[in-house]
Design a protein around this motif. Structure first.
Motif, PDB file in Angstrom:
ATOM      1  N   ALA A 254      74.875  13.792   0.492  1.00 40.64           N
ATOM      2  CA  ALA A 254      73.746  13.191   1.198  1.00 40.64           C
ATOM      3  C   ALA A 254      74.187  12.606   2.536  1.00 40.64           C
ATOM      4  N   ILE A 255      75.369  11.990   2.571  1.00 39.19           N
ATOM      5  CA  ILE A 255      75.856  11.394   3.817  1.00 39.19           C
ATOM      6  C   ILE A 255      76.296  12.484   4.779  1.00 39.19           C
ATOM      7  N   ALA A 256      76.841  13.600   4.261  1.00 40.29           N
ATOM      8  CA  ALA A 256      77.212  14.713   5.142  1.00 40.29           C
ATOM      9  C   ALA A 256      75.977  15.205   5.875  1.00 40.29           C
ATOM     10  N   HIS A 257      74.845  15.244   5.171  1.00 41.25           N
ATOM     11  CA  HIS A 257      73.611  15.681   5.814  1.00 41.25           C
ATOM     12  C   HIS A 257      73.135  14.658   6.835  1.00 41.25           C
ATOM     13  N   ARG A 258      73.246  13.364   6.494  1.00 42.58           N
ATOM     14  CA  ARG A 258      72.827  12.331   7.440  1.00 42.58           C
ATOM     15  C   ARG A 258      73.697  12.367   8.697  1.00 42.58           C
ATOM     16  N   ALA A 259      74.996  12.670   8.505  1.00 42.99           N
ATOM     17  CA  ALA A 259      75.893  12.722   9.666  1.00 42.99           C
ATOM     18  C   ALA A 259      75.501  13.857  10.599  1.00 42.99           C
ATOM     19  N   ASP A 260      74.961  14.954  10.012  1.00 46.84           N
ATOM     20  CA  ASP A 260      74.501  16.057  10.855  1.00 46.84           C
ATOM     21  C   ASP A 260      73.187  15.715  11.549  1.00 46.84           C
ATOM     22  N   GLY A 261      72.521  14.688  11.045  1.00 47.91           N
ATOM     23  CA  GLY A 261      71.270  14.278  11.658  1.00 47.91           C
ATOM     24  C   GLY A 261      70.115  15.212  11.366  1.00 47.91           C
ATOM     25  N   GLY A 262      70.335  16.194  10.491  1.00 46.93           N
ATOM     26  CA  GLY A 262      69.263  17.119  10.142  1.00 46.93           C
ATOM     27  C   GLY A 262      68.830  17.967  11.316  1.00 46.93           C
TER      28      GLY A 262
END
Lengths: 190, 38
Positions: A180-188
């Motif tokens: 979930a944090i990996a996705h948040r780091a990408d900013g979607g």
């Protein structure tokens, strides 16, 4: 030397006036990338402890808390209940607070919802599994509290993931927050 | 795009794994409590 001479000296030194405008980190601090990851961890850890405690309470007859049905429907139903309860927390942490604090809000709400559903369900089921595994309900709370700080150092915001030993890199993935944090780091953005 | 999609599928995989674990653990706990008269 009066003020006019000081300004004149500065003009001679640098004829072009510089205007500093940060493009990618307007706050100029680390809060904009550390705090959103911490929000994900806060949501995960509170849900893990709550789900585990509620599940364990259901096995203690004296408490009066209803035990969830042991079948997939009962566990899934409890997970859906946690999902609806945490929808408000998600809205606060990922839609309201980033705007209040002036953090990056590049991700779309629909992308956020797509990730929030499996993230919260996985977290709820993990908490329920832990709540059934241990006899004493306090054990799960202590266990999850103890994993909070190591998790924070292994999500890639305060320590580079490339520097993690391979075994730790695999181990951190047992928690839903890692993805979930990996996705948040990408900013979607992709 | 592919990494984000992989993360998303991995979260669903974790969901399925922990759902199974939660069901198995609840059943084990019920039989344990029944065996010990809790």
């Amino acid at each position: 030397m009066n003020g006019a001479q000081a300004r004149l000296a500065l003009t001679v030194l640098s004829p072009a006036e510089q205007l500093m405008e940060p493009l990618y980190n307007p706050t100029g601090g680390y809060a904009s990338y550390v705090v959103p990851a911490a929000f994900v961890l806060i949501i995960q850890q509170t849900l893990l402890m709550g789900a585990a405690t509620l599940t364990a309470l259901g096995f203690e007859r004296s408490t009066g808390v209803r035990r969830a049905a042991p079948g997939p429907a009962g566990v899934f139903g409890r997970g859906l209940a946690h999902l609806t309860m945490y929808a408000a927390a998600l809205t606060l942490f990922f839609i309201v607070l980033p705007r209040v604090y002036g953090f990056s809000t590049l991700g779309r709400v629909s992308d956020l919802a797509l990730f929030a559903v499996p993230f919260l369900l996985a977290t709820s089921f993990m908490g329920q599994a832990a709540g059934s595994l241990f006899i004493h309900r306090e054990t799960t709370v202590l266990l999850f509290i103890a994993t909070t700080l190591p998790q924070f150092y292994q999500v890639g915001v305060s320590w580079p993931l490339e520097m993690l030993p391979p075994a730790l890199d695999q181990l951190r993935r047992i928690f839903p927050s890692a993805s979930a944090i990996a996705h948040r780091a990408d900013g979607g953005r992709e | 795009m592919s990494e984000v999609r992989a993360d998303w599928f991995y979260l669903w995989l974790l969901t399925a794994i922990y759902l199974t674990l939660a069901v198995l653990a609840a059943r084990r706990r019920i039989s344990h409590d029944a065996a010990h008269g809790a």
